[in-house]
Design an enzyme around this catalytic site. Structure first.
Site, PDB file in Angstrom:
ATOM      1  N   ASP A 170      98.183  20.387  39.534  1.00 37.87           N
ATOM      2  CA  ASP A 170      98.453  19.136  38.822  1.00 37.87           C
ATOM      3  C   ASP A 170      98.102  18.012  39.792  1.00 37.87           C
ATOM      4  O   ASP A 170      98.805  17.776  40.768  1.00 37.87           O
ATOM      5  CB  ASP A 170      99.935  19.094  38.414  1.00 37.87           C
ATOM      6  CG  ASP A 170     100.305  17.800  37.689  1.00 37.87           C
ATOM      7  OD1 ASP A 170      99.615  16.778  37.889  1.00 37.87           O
ATOM      8  OD2 ASP A 170     101.302  17.813  36.945  1.00 37.87           O
ATOM      9  N   LYS A 195      99.075   8.179  33.966  1.00 39.27           N
ATOM     10  CA  LYS A 195      99.396   7.579  35.255  1.00 39.27           C
ATOM     11  C   LYS A 195      98.157   6.884  35.814  1.00 39.27           C
ATOM     12  O   LYS A 195      97.702   5.920  35.247  1.00 39.27           O
ATOM     13  CB  LYS A 195      99.962   8.656  36.199  1.00 39.27           C
ATOM     14  CG  LYS A 195     100.986   9.585  35.520  1.00 39.27           C
ATOM     15  CD  LYS A 195     102.257   8.902  35.065  1.00 39.27           C
ATOM     16  CE  LYS A 195     103.113   9.751  34.128  1.00 39.27           C
ATOM     17  NZ  LYS A 195     103.454  11.082  34.596  1.00 39.27           N
TER      18      LYS A 195
HETATM   19  C1  LIG Z   1     103.892  12.295  34.003  1.00 39.24           C
HETATM   20  C2  LIG Z   1     103.518  13.578  34.623  1.00 39.24           C
HETATM   21  C3  LIG Z   1     103.266  14.704  33.838  1.00 39.24           C
HETATM   22  C4  LIG Z   1     103.419  14.695  32.326  1.00 39.24           C
HETATM   23  O1  LIG Z   1     102.481  13.877  31.718  1.00 39.24           O
HETATM   24  P1  LIG Z   1     102.740  13.088  30.335  1.00 39.24           P
HETATM   25  O2  LIG Z   1     101.474  12.368  30.144  1.00 39.24           O
HETATM   26  O3  LIG Z   1     103.933  12.223  30.533  1.00 39.24           O
HETATM   27  O4  LIG Z   1     102.998  14.144  29.309  1.00 39.24           O
HETATM   28  C5  LIG Z   1     102.866  15.859  34.471  1.00 39.24           C
HETATM   29  N1  LIG Z   1     102.752  15.919  35.825  1.00 39.24           N
HETATM   30  C6  LIG Z   1     103.007  14.863  36.603  1.00 39.24           C
HETATM   31  C7  LIG Z   1     102.853  14.988  38.080  1.00 39.24           C
HETATM   32  C8  LIG Z   1     103.394  13.657  36.039  1.00 39.24           C
HETATM   33  O5  LIG Z   1     103.666  12.624  36.833  1.00 39.24           O
END
Ligand SMILES: *Cc1c(COP(=O)(O)O)cnc(C)c1O
Length: 382
Positions: A170, A195
């Site tokens: 991720d 983000k």
């Molecule tokens: C926000 C986030 C997610 C989830 O993403 P959404 O777009 O809110 O569903 C997954 N991994 C990380 C590291 C995040 O900051």
């Protein structure tokens, strides 16, 4: 293509029909067919939409991947990737994952039949020790959320591949500009484009990038079969955000480094977590696998009773108290009560997510203003 050029041009070509320089937003659910089954590659917008196609090409190019896929959210992307597995398979996941990733693993996929173990992936020996004959995936965030632990991607990829498992990274916190996990051996990259890729806190969207033909076919099938797709306007917003990704990440990183250094010396702060500080245990690995150290940092205040923080929240003028991260504006978050509240208290404590921990998403404002704002609010704490 070099980074600033790539970011501006990724996935974007003048519209063949009109010459429109920016990707049109195709607000349509269906497409005219010349004869039954004879069409221009688009039939129905859950399956394909040209704005989404442009974004998916951009996603692939940013991570240097063969394929990119867009989903309705980061968690919809996570859900699709976990469905590559079968009930009975085992996943080794990082210990301080994004709260929603922890929740989907524990409360959705364990019920579905996945077995999940959480280990400190910053320590490859712990990952090796957690392997079982049915381990099919390692799921890693680096830097982690909220404690900014660093995991060595190349080493974890080797461990995974030696045992026939996939490594999923991720890459939300780092972004492809700062770190490219596929080039380091990872199999699949997941992003919450909500983000930094979107970058302006105005859209929710997710991404998956990968090179495997077989996994891509399956993910493309799941994207259409399950239907967690983003709308065209959301795709456009992320395409627009990507154009300034390198510029923003440079400023986020510069500001975060300034704050991390200044706050390290602050009498009301016990500890600063930032991979750009030489004192950070993951600093050397971060230096090897990241271009810069990113815009996220966490601080442990000397205050242990969260109620003492009330005047601090009230005094902040530039930092906004809010969940999420990665936008141009600076945000501050209290993980124990906000983003990580879904993790049981015992577990949170074991991880180091204490009541005095604050997570900062450092924006691209002037670093002096940010520092002044944070310092004057700290002075309000009794
Ligand atoms: C926000 C986030 C997610 C989830 O993403 P959404 O777009 O809110 O569903 C997954 N991994 C990380 C590291 C995040 O900051």
């Amino acid at each position: 293509m070099r980074w600033h050029t790539l970011a501006v041009h990724a996935g974007t070509e003048p519209d063949p029909l009109t010459g429109a320089v920016m990707t049109p937003v195709y607000f349509t659910s269906t497409y005219a067919q010349e004869a039954p089954g004879v069409h221009k590659g688009y039939e129905y917008s859950r399956t394909h939409n040209p704005t989404r196609t442009a974004l998916e090409m951009a996603f692939a190019q940013l991570e240097g991947a063969k394929y990119g896929l867009a989903f309705a959210s980061g968690l919809a992307a996570t859900d699709a990737v976990l469905r590559l597995l079968r009930p009975g398979d085992h996943v080794i996941a990082g210990r301080d994952l994004y709260g929603g990733t922890y929740r989907i693993l524990r409360r959705v996929f364990e019920n579905w039949g996945l077995q999940v173990d959480f280990v400190h992936t910053s320590d490859p020996a712990q990952v090796e020790a957690a392997f079982r004959p049915n381990t099919k995936m390692i799921w890693v965030e680096t830097p982690t959320n909220p404690l900014l632990h660093i995991s060595p991607i190349a080493i974890l990829a080797e461990i995974a591949h030696n045992r026939g498992a996939r490594l999923v990274v991720d890459n939300t916190f780092a972004t492809p500009y700062l770190q490219q996990p596929l080039q380091l051996g990872a199999d699949i990259v997941v992003h919450s484009a909500t983000k930094y890729l979107g970058g302006h806190s105005d859209v929710v969207l997710g991404a998956v990038m990968l090179n495997s033909d077989a996994d891509y076919e399956q993910l493309r099938f799941l994207q259409n079969a399950v239907g967690g797709v983003p709308g065209p306007m959301d795709c456009f917003l992320v395409l627009r955000g990507i154009k300034t990704l390198p510029l923003r990440m440079q400023k986020h990183s510069e500001n975060a480094q300034r704050l991390a250094e200044a706050l390290s010396a602050h009498p009301k702060i016990e500890r600063v977590y930032y991979p750009g500080l030489p004192s950070h245990p993951g600093h050397l690995i971060a230096k090897q696998q990241m271009r810069l150290f990113g815009g996220m940092l966490s601080v442990e205040l000397k205050v242990k009773d969260v109620n003492d923080l009330r005047p601090f929240w009230e005094a902040l003028r530039i930092f906004t108290l809010a969940e999420s991260l990665g936008g141009v504006e600076s945000l501050i978050n209290h993980p124990a009560r906000m983003t990580h509240a879904s993790i049981p208290e015992e577990e949170r404590k074991a991880l180091g997510i204490t009541e005095g921990l604050l997570r900062l998403s450092v924006g691209i404002e002037d670093a002096d203003d940010l520092l002044e704002d944070f310092s004057q609010a700290l002075r309000k704490i009794p």
